[in-house]
Enzyme design. Structure first.
Site, short mmCIF file in Angstrom:
data_model
loop_
_atom_site.label_atom_id
_atom_site.label_comp_id
_atom_site.label_asym_id
_atom_site.label_seq_id
_atom_site.Cartn_x
_atom_site.Cartn_y
_atom_site.Cartn_z
N TYR A 232 0.80 -1.18 0.00
CA TYR A 232 0.07 -0.07 0.13
C TYR A 232 0.88 1.20 0.01
O TYR A 232 2.13 1.26 0.39
CB TYR A 232 -0.98 0.10 1.11
N CYS A 233 0.37 2.24 -0.48
CA CYS A 233 0.87 3.78 -0.50
C CYS A 233 -0.03 4.86 -0.01
O CYS A 233 -1.07 4.23 0.75
CB CYS A 233 1.47 4.18 -1.59
N ARG A 234 0.04 6.03 -0.44
CA ARG A 234 -1.04 6.94 0.09
C ARG A 234 -2.25 6.55 -0.55
O ARG A 234 -3.45 6.80 -0.11
CB ARG A 234 -0.41 8.46 -0.41
N PHE A 261 -3.72 4.08 1.74
CA PHE A 261 -3.82 4.51 3.24
C PHE A 261 -4.77 5.61 3.38
O PHE A 261 -5.60 5.44 4.61
CB PHE A 261 -2.35 4.79 3.82
#
Length: 287
Positions: A232-234, A261
């Site tokens: 996952y990232c932003r 996120f």
């Protein structure tokens, strides 16, 4: 001012309802008041009309069916979601826009759309309305000029979402939804956060390993090849790149967490009522 009807939940899927919950709670409503507004999820089957609701921090819009309605009708559909900075339209902004299109799995015809943003709601919903009324599909939406005032065609995030959906549908995807992250933690799965260190420090999934995207090549030997890796990232853009990159390096069991996120934060805030002590994340990030 909050312009909310009692059955606003009937117009949106759960991920959008999480956004509504956060907005209402952050503007002073009690849990009981919020849950009363979000309790009803039934409406007459929708006509092709645009529905827009003004909340304090967001405008929310919908047209056509929700996922819940399509499931009840036994329609085989696909949903594609995009979280992005809103850099198009008459009022470009760096604020996050939350956009989702529902379409028929076989014909690719548009069945519904939901959007949350501060601006540029009406133009995009009108684009969906025009596409549906003309019997159009994802290919038509890719080419649709969302912002007709542009001297040259400048792809809108709606065009990009349609293009992404067409590309994904060509092969089986193993993406994971934000709502499933809690089960991943319970099963002690390997979660990889590919954001920068300062983003990770501000808030992350408890137990996730932080390895910025730019460091994956140099640190690839630290990652397990015999386990599933959930990335996952932003907002799920860097993580999608990371998944493709890791696959090219020989990692076969890697999965992108849809919505990143930001989506996880909205989901967890609604679920744990803002109590981080019992949350699976260390802090929220909604931007």
């Amino acid at each position: 001012m909050i312009d909310v009807i009692d059955n606003i939940s009937a117009y949106f899927d759960n991920d959008m309802i999480n956004i509504i919950y956060k907005d209402l709670k952050s503007n002073g409503l009690s849990d009981e008041e919020v849950e009363k507004l979000l309790k009803e999820k039934y409406r007459d089957l929708p006509m092709i009309e645009i529905n827009i609701f003004q909340l304090n921090n967001y405008k929310l819009g919908s047209i056509g069916f929700t996922s819940r309605e399509l499931e009840n009708l036994k329609i085989d559909f696909v949903e594609e979601k995009l979280l992005s900075n809103d850099y198009n339209g008459d009022n470009p902004t760096n604020k996050i826009v939350y956009l989702k299109v529902l379409f028929d799995k076989e014909s690719k015809k548009i069945l519904g759309c939901q959007i949350a943003n501060e601006k540029n709601i009406e133009t995009r919903l009108n684009a969906i309305k025009n596409t549906i009324e003309k019997g159009g599909d994802l290919k038509d939406l890719v080419k649709y000029k969302v912002n007709p005032t542009d001297n040259e065609w400048n792809p809108d995030i709606l065009n990009i979402l349609a293009l992404t959906a067409l590309g994904k549908n060509k092969e089986e995807t193993h993406d994971v939804k934000a709502k499933d992250v809690e089960n991943l933690l319970k099963n002690k799965e390997f979660l990889l956060d590919v954001r920068e260190d300062y983003e990770y420090q501000y808030g992350h999934i408890k137990g996730a390993v932080n390895l910025p995207l730019r460091e994956i090549l140099s640190q690839k030997d630290a990652l397990p090849k015999d386990r599933d890796i959930y990335v996952y990232c932003r907002s799920a853009h860097r993580s999608a790149d990371a998944v493709n990159f890791l696959k090219s390096l020989g990692f076969e069991k890697v999965h992108n967490i849809e919505g990143g996120f930001i989506d996880i934060s909205f989901n967890e805030y609604h679920k744990d009522k803002g109590n981080l002590e019992n949350s699976i994340i260390t802090n929220y990030n909604f931007d």
